[in-house]
Design a protein around this motif. Sequence first.
Motif, short mmCIF file in Angstrom:
data_model
loop_
_atom_site.label_atom_id
_atom_site.label_comp_id
_atom_site.label_asym_id
_atom_site.label_seq_id
_atom_site.Cartn_x
_atom_site.Cartn_y
_atom_site.Cartn_z
N ASN A 1 57.35 24.99 -5.92
CA ASN A 1 57.81 25.94 -6.92
C ASN A 1 58.57 27.08 -6.23
OD1 ASN A 1 58.15 27.20 -9.35
ND2 ASN A 1 56.12 28.11 -9.40
N TYR A 2 59.69 26.73 -5.61
CA TYR A 2 60.54 27.76 -4.99
C TYR A 2 61.96 27.56 -5.50
CZ TYR A 2 62.56 24.41 -1.67
OH TYR A 2 63.24 23.35 -1.10
N THR B 1 49.56 27.66 -6.44
CA THR B 1 50.83 28.26 -6.83
C THR B 1 50.56 29.09 -8.08
OG1 THR B 1 52.08 26.41 -5.98
CG2 THR B 1 53.19 27.79 -7.55
N PRO B 2 50.83 30.40 -8.10
CA PRO B 2 51.41 31.14 -6.98
C PRO B 2 50.40 31.28 -5.85
CG PRO B 2 50.78 32.67 -8.70
CD PRO B 2 50.54 31.28 -9.24
N SER C 1 60.14 41.42 -1.22
CA SER C 1 59.56 41.00 -2.50
C SER C 1 60.51 41.48 -3.58
CB SER C 1 58.16 41.59 -2.69
OG SER C 1 58.20 43.00 -2.73
N THR D 1 60.81 42.37 -7.58
CA THR D 1 60.16 42.63 -8.87
C THR D 1 61.15 43.35 -9.76
OG1 THR D 1 59.26 44.69 -7.99
CG2 THR D 1 57.79 42.80 -7.99
N ARG E 1 51.90 40.56 -8.94
CA ARG E 1 52.59 39.28 -8.84
C ARG E 1 54.06 39.58 -8.60
NH1 ARG E 1 50.72 34.28 -12.00
NH2 ARG E 1 48.48 34.44 -11.74
N VAL E 2 54.60 38.98 -7.54
CA VAL E 2 56.00 39.22 -7.19
C VAL E 2 56.64 37.90 -6.76
CG1 VAL E 2 55.60 41.61 -6.47
CG2 VAL E 2 55.51 39.78 -4.79
N ALA E 3 57.91 37.94 -6.58
CA ALA E 3 58.63 36.82 -5.96
C ALA E 3 58.89 37.21 -4.52
CB ALA E 3 59.93 36.56 -6.70
N PRO F 1 56.86 32.35 -5.87
CA PRO F 1 55.92 33.29 -6.46
C PRO F 1 54.69 33.50 -5.62
CG PRO F 1 55.74 31.15 -7.53
CD PRO F 1 56.87 31.05 -6.55
N GLU G 1 50.97 36.20 -5.40
CA GLU G 1 50.15 37.26 -5.97
C GLU G 1 49.52 38.00 -4.82
OE1 GLU G 1 46.46 38.02 -9.05
OE2 GLU G 1 47.48 36.09 -9.04
#
Length: 149
Positions: free
Chosen positions: A23-24, A44-45, A75, A77, A121-123, A145, A147
């Motif tokens: 999941n990227y 995931t995350p 990160s 957001t 929670r961020v990317a 993703p 956390e």
Amino acid sequence: MIKVYILFVLSVVPCSISIQLLNYADCGSSAIIHSILLEPCDATPCIIHQLQNYTARINFTARANHKRAFNFASSVTTGLNDKWSVPTFDACTNDLKCPIQAGLAQIYTITVTCPLARPSRVAAKWEVKTGDDPNDPDIICFVFPVEIV
């Protein structure tokens, strides 16, 4: 019986938990990313803990030759980039084999420490760039993703 028990304990103890990131999102890599393994991570995350080390193994093939490569992490957001410090800015002094040759598959391994941050929670964004300027082109770029706890 005792020998079997000892072997069993030794075979279980050194195990670590890792996950292949499925999941990227590629965010502009010029290279082909084959896979990304993140350790320790089992979901995931990925749940990452402040000040804990995480190791990424990025399997990729460059499409062009590159003399140098530099690491950038942040990160993301709500459209804002929060830069994270990277232990080795010059990727060529870490595990990356430079000069990078087009068509040659490599596995780049790097360990980073999760920064002190507000739990959220961020990317997470990882970039390996052709130069030491954040505006230089990406060789590798992916977002996934996490956390932070």
